[in-house]
Design a protein around this motif. Structure first.
Motif, short mmCIF file in Angstrom:
data_model
loop_
_atom_site.label_atom_id
_atom_site.label_comp_id
_atom_site.label_asym_id
_atom_site.label_seq_id
_atom_site.Cartn_x
_atom_site.Cartn_y
_atom_site.Cartn_z
N UNK A 1 -8.23 2.49 -8.90
CA UNK A 1 -8.88 2.06 -7.66
C UNK A 1 -10.10 2.93 -7.37
N UNK B 1 5.69 -2.15 -13.76
CA UNK B 1 6.43 -0.96 -14.21
C UNK B 1 7.80 -0.80 -13.58
N UNK B 2 8.02 -1.39 -12.42
CA UNK B 2 9.30 -1.17 -11.74
C UNK B 2 10.21 -2.36 -11.98
N UNK C 1 -3.86 -3.89 -4.19
CA UNK C 1 -3.72 -4.74 -5.37
C UNK C 1 -3.41 -3.91 -6.62
N UNK C 2 -4.08 -2.74 -6.75
CA UNK C 2 -3.77 -1.90 -7.91
C UNK C 2 -2.32 -1.42 -7.87
N UNK C 3 -1.89 -0.98 -6.70
CA UNK C 3 -0.51 -0.48 -6.68
C UNK C 3 0.48 -1.63 -6.82
N UNK D 1 -7.08 -1.35 -3.02
CA UNK D 1 -6.13 -0.32 -3.42
C UNK D 1 -4.71 -0.89 -3.50
N UNK E 1 -2.58 3.53 -10.59
CA UNK E 1 -3.18 2.62 -9.60
C UNK E 1 -4.27 3.33 -8.79
N UNK F 1 0.83 -1.20 0.00
CA UNK F 1 0.00 0.00 0.00
C UNK F 1 0.87 1.26 0.00
N UNK F 2 2.20 1.12 0.09
CA UNK F 2 3.07 2.27 0.28
C UNK F 2 3.97 2.50 -0.94
N UNK F 3 3.57 3.41 -1.85
CA UNK F 3 4.37 3.65 -3.05
C UNK F 3 5.80 4.10 -2.74
N UNK F 4 5.97 4.85 -1.63
CA UNK F 4 7.31 5.35 -1.34
C UNK F 4 8.28 4.21 -1.05
N UNK G 1 -0.04 -4.32 -8.67
CA UNK G 1 -0.03 -4.67 -10.10
C UNK G 1 0.91 -3.75 -10.88
N UNK G 2 0.76 -2.43 -10.65
CA UNK G 2 1.58 -1.50 -11.42
C UNK G 2 3.04 -1.54 -11.02
N UNK H 1 8.66 1.79 -4.72
CA UNK H 1 9.14 2.31 -6.00
C UNK H 1 10.59 1.93 -6.28
N UNK H 2 11.38 1.71 -5.23
CA UNK H 2 12.78 1.35 -5.51
C UNK H 2 13.49 0.60 -4.38
#
Lengths: 301, 522, 100
Positions: free
Chosen positions: C80, A60-61, A51-53, A49, C76, A18-21, A55-56, A24-25
């Motif tokens: 969502x 993408x990364x 699951x969407x992040x 939510x 995303x 759930x944490x993009x920060x 998936x991407x 991402x890397x």
């Protein structure tokens, strides 16, 4: 068999999906594997939510050589089927089955994975599995879990829930987990899969962490689940073979291969009898040494 | 006219002998005469120079429209002096004032309104932040602000480019005659290095204190022979913001990883030997380098001869452990540094001229082996920006960055490759504050790049098996992650001039165009 | 897809974006506030528009409060929010309408 099944997994670093920060890397810290968590790190109303992040992130990364494992929600929740779908669609390397209790749990997830691989046109068998044993029942069923699926590369013990079930708590020295750790190691070795120890949650107690990792290595674990990049170096240092071990492994691999070429199966090296059974151990030592930056020789597994 | 680093400097700025930047050492050997202040003698014996109020001091000093007043920034974000003096100046109806401060911060937001009202029409400073930064970026200041490094500011004073009519010096302790110190009161900042040139070169000098102590307040940082009057106020600042209780060492794994890489780079070079010298910035990863140096020094059995700069706990700890021989100090960031300076026999206060002035007969920075510095942006020519945000708005301070970078044998910039979505390593920085010529190594979380001009350092890192990449590859990596940024849009008008430390023109900051929502409805 | 009710996804943490979608009578409006507006405002808008188009959203009011999210995070969060507004949390068309 999936060639990645027996790859090196000294460190498996948990990251909330759930944490993009974080996602991402996280590869910059070079753990052997990351574990994107859809389970405990994600609030009940954010499962979709995450699951969407996830998936991407998977799509993408570029995580490079770092393995991407996803911890899915337990089979007793309404979430796990969609979790499996997103893992397979996104191309996760492996799925960690939370609260794995028995061989049937593994087969249930495997069936869902097979279905998803068909749905998303992925190569059958490419998504690996691992089981997280979190209860006394799961631990006692370790052997049947280890042998339940060709996809299963290993098992891990999850200390938090397990200690609660056992009416105990973390003790320096690990007496409260001794039997369970020993049992799952026996099962994993008997089945020929990998075995991982639980997380160490006190980030300020680096000495306690170091002592636990040292014990893990001495007991024979393949690696450890970790919760912060700060823990990576300690594990990699402790799991790194000594120079003497590396030289010995190199000699063993050479000798076995040379003798095999000559058609000799059993021979002696420095007065000790050696045969093909010593090869995997020696190769593993060289792989560890290479990953630790201690070996740059030409011998490849 | 295009200068040596490819920046376009408008010709109208090149008046009164001003030149464009032609390289770090262009003005080496130049001769000049230091200006003297206009001094009013105090022949008749007097018991005290204490006056009733700030207002009375302003009146006595004859401050009037169009004059230049100066301030120092040792009280950092806890400073009350700038605002209280400027409030009185405004109340007296004086206008067209130029503020020449060693730096300004978000504590000085009220000055933004004085800029709009024409009370303040000139700014000469190292830093502009907060509302003042926004006001200047929006073109509200009548004349372009002049931004200088700490060394560059003292140079401007000592070369006569910056003449101060009245210096207002906040002092943690002062006696009735004007001997002032950075310690001995309730709002200690440790040293008064930035104010030393002001005291010597300003026509009039006012010391403002909240701790009047018995004469003589010795040894003084500011000497009574340079002081016209003394004002006692309730508070010169907020002690909690002047010196932090404890600058917390970063626990961020990214910062620690980069700090460790910096220490490894240092240890791989020939200058990491017994007796080396070192400066580090106060930012997270820069500061954390100290922690990784200690084991490397112990392992090799070496010690540091001297450390310099803004000082904080990690340096003090190494001093107390005997791993540093001498600390020379131009600013203190925390209680540990304030307590140590003047008390530890090898921890000394120095003037900013001694620290960093490029045009005196040799400053400390010229003898530095290593400096570790941060960056808001760094471009593929290794030019560094620490003054404008990537949105083009003034929000930083060159401080001692360009000085230490130019002086040190090995200058290391440490910064994450991207911050949020902003690429730190970029094609072309918004504003150059430190020319690429001064920068030797870039350490990021995605890899290390060495300035191609420093083949010696490349070879040293290779010998130590420290992998490196190119700065171009790092920039490409950053853009691959965040996307290529759209160029900023500026008006023609110059709102600030970035002076090189030697007084030549390094770059200009132009007025930013107002932000518009692109596209509107689809 | 149709925006049936207001829905929010994402957070105001650094590197994240909070996306709100609301029903709109006609057409799509996108309102962005971002810490990186000057450099990336155009690209953020494009990503949002593309994502809505792929999801076949014909009318919506979309509001973004961006804290420096990367494109993959923006996608995303928009997806969502859209799926939430239409009440769908399972059987997501991964690799179909939901893709890079």
């Amino acid at each position: 068999m999936n060639a990645k099944k027996n790859r090196l997994r000294r460190t498996m670093m948990f990251l909330s999906a759930q944490r993009p920060s974080l996602m991402k890397d996280a590869y910059i810290y070079r753990p052997d594997s990351v574990m994107f968590d859809l389970e405990d790190a994600v609030a009940e109303n954010q499962k979709d939510s995450a699951r969407f992040s996830l998936y991407h992130t998977l799509r993408a990364v570029d995580y490079g050589a770092v393995e991407r494992v996803v911890r899915i929600n337990g089979l007793d929740t309404p979430h796990w089927r969609e979790d499996v779908r997103v893992c397979v669609a996104g191309g996760a390397d492996a799925i960690r089955i939370a609260k794995c209790e028995c061989a049937q749990d593994v087969r249930t997830v495997e069936a869902a994975v097979e279905e998803a691989e068909r749905e998303f046109g992925r190569t059958p068998g490419e998504t690996l599995l691992m089981g997280a044993l979190e209860s006394p029942r799961g631990v006692l069923n370790a052997l049947e879990i280890c042998t339940a699926s060709e996809r299963l590369f290993g098992i891990a013990i999850s200390g938090g829930d397990f200690r609660k079930c056992m009416q105990t708590a973390y003790r320096p020295g690990g007496i409260e987990m001794l039997a369970a750790r020993g049992h799952i190691l026996l099962a994993a070795r008997a089945a020929g899969v990998q075995c991982f120890d639980t997380v160490f949650t006190d980030l300020d107690d680096m000495e306690g962490f170091r002592a636990e990792v040292l014990q893990n290595k001495e007991m024979g674990f393949d690696g450890k689940s970790i919760i912060s990049p700060r823990q990576i170096r300690v594990v990699h240092e402790i799991f790194a073979p000594t120079e003497k071990e590396i030289r010995q492994a190199e000699r063993i691999v050479r000798a076995i291969r040379e003798n095999a070429d000559k058609g000799v199966g059993v021979f002696t090296l420095d007065g000790k009898m050696l045969d093909i059974a010593f090869l995997p151990g020696a190769e593993r030592t060289l792989a560890l040494a290479r990953a630790s930056g201690l070996y740059e020789g030409e011998l490849q597994p | 006219m295009i200068n040596a680093i490819g920046r376009d400097i408008p010709d109208e700025l090149l008046a009164n002998g001003r030149e464009v930047f032609r390289g770090n050492n262009h003005r080496d050997g130049r001769e000049y005469v230091r200006p003297g202040p206009r001094v009013r003698a105090h022949v008749r014996p007097q018991e005290s120079k204490v006056v009733e109020s700030i207002r009375e001091a302003i009146v006595r000093c004859g401050l009037r429209d169009g004059m230049t007043v100066s301030f120092h920034h040792h009280f950092r974000d806890g400073d009350y002096i700038v605002n209280s003096v400027m409030k009185e100046i405004e109340a007296l109806g004086i206008r067209g004032i130029t503020i020449a401060a060693s730096s300004l911060g978000s504590a000085h937001d009220p000055i933004a309104q004085m800029i709009e009202d024409g009370v303040v029409t000139g700014l000469q400073t190292s830093g502009i932040r907060g509302r003042m930064g926004e006001a200047v970026s929006a073109g509200k200041l009548r004349t372009p602000a002049i931004l200088r490094s700490h060394g560059g500011r003292v140079r401007a004073i000592e070369e006569g480019e910056l003449h101060i009519d009245v210096a207002f010096i906040g002092a943690p302790s002062c006696d009735e005659y004007g001997n002032a110190r950075g310690k001995g009161g309730k709002s200690d900042c440790g040293v008064l290095s930035y104010a030393m040139a002001d005291a010597r070169y300003a026509d009039k000098v006012v010391v403002i204190t909240d701790a009047l102590v018995p004469f003589p307040n010795f040894p003084p940082s500011i000497e009574a022979v340079d002081v016209d009057c003394v004002v006692v106020v309730d508070a010169i600042g907020d002690p909690a913001k002047i010196a932090s209780q404890a600058l917390r060492m970063t626990q961020d794994p990214r910062d620690l990883m980069m700090a460790e890489a910096c220490a490894r780079v240092m240890a791989a070079t020939p200058w990491f030997r017994d007796g080396y010298s070192f400066q580090t910035g106060a930012g997270g990863p820069s500061l954390a380098v100290n922690r990784f140096l200690e084991p490397l020094m112990v392992e090799r059995g070496i010690t540091m001869r001297w450390a310099i700069g803004g000082i904080s706990r990690p340096t003090v700890d190494l001093l107390n452990k005997g791993l540093i021989h001498t600390v020379v100090d131009a600013q203190d960031f925390d209680i540990a540094a304030v307590n140590s300076v003047h008390e530890h026999p090898r921890h000394f206060e120095i003037s900013t001229s001694q620290y960093a002035n490029p045009m005196n007969k040799g400053a400390f920075v010229n003898k530095l082996d290593f400096v570790i510095l941060a960056a808001l942006e760094i471009d593929t020519d290794f030019n560094v920006n620490v003054v404008t945000g990537s949105d083009g708005i003034l929000r930083g301070a060159p401080g001692g960055h360009p000085d230490a970078a130019a002086g040190a044998k090995c200058t290391i910039i440490v910064t994450p490759l991207v911050r949020g979505r902003m690429p730190t390593v970029c094609e072309r920085v918004v504003t150059v504050t430190t020319p690429g010529e001064s920068v030797d190594v870039l350490v990021t979380d995605y890899g290390i790049a060495v300035n191609p001009a420093r083949q010696d350092i490349s070879a040293a890192l290779e010998a130590a098996r420290i992998p490196t990449t190119t700065i171009g590859a790092l920039k490409d990596r950053a853009y691959a992650i965040v996307g290529t940024p759209d160029p900023l849009e500026f008006e023609d008008r110059v709102v600030a001039i970035m002076e090189a430390r030697d007084g030549t023109l390094l770059d200009v900051v132009r007025q930013i165009k107002p932000l518009q929502q692109p596209g509107g409805s689809n | 897809m149709e925006i049936l009710r207001p829905a929010v996804a994402g957070s105001l943490e650094s590197s994240d974006v909070q996306v709100t979608v609301e029903p709109e009578r006609e057409g799509i409006s996108i309102d962005i506030s971002s810490s990186v507006m000057r450099q990336y405002g155009r690209q953020i808008r494009n990503v949002v528009a593309e994502t809505l188009e792929r999801l076949e959203v014909r009318s919506a009011r979309v509001t973004l409060v961006d804290k420096g999210a990367l494109d993959c995070t923006i996608r995303a969060r928009v997806e969502c929010a859209v799926f939430r507004s239409s009440g769908r949390t399972e059987g997501i068309p991964w690799g179909g309408a939901v893709r890079e």
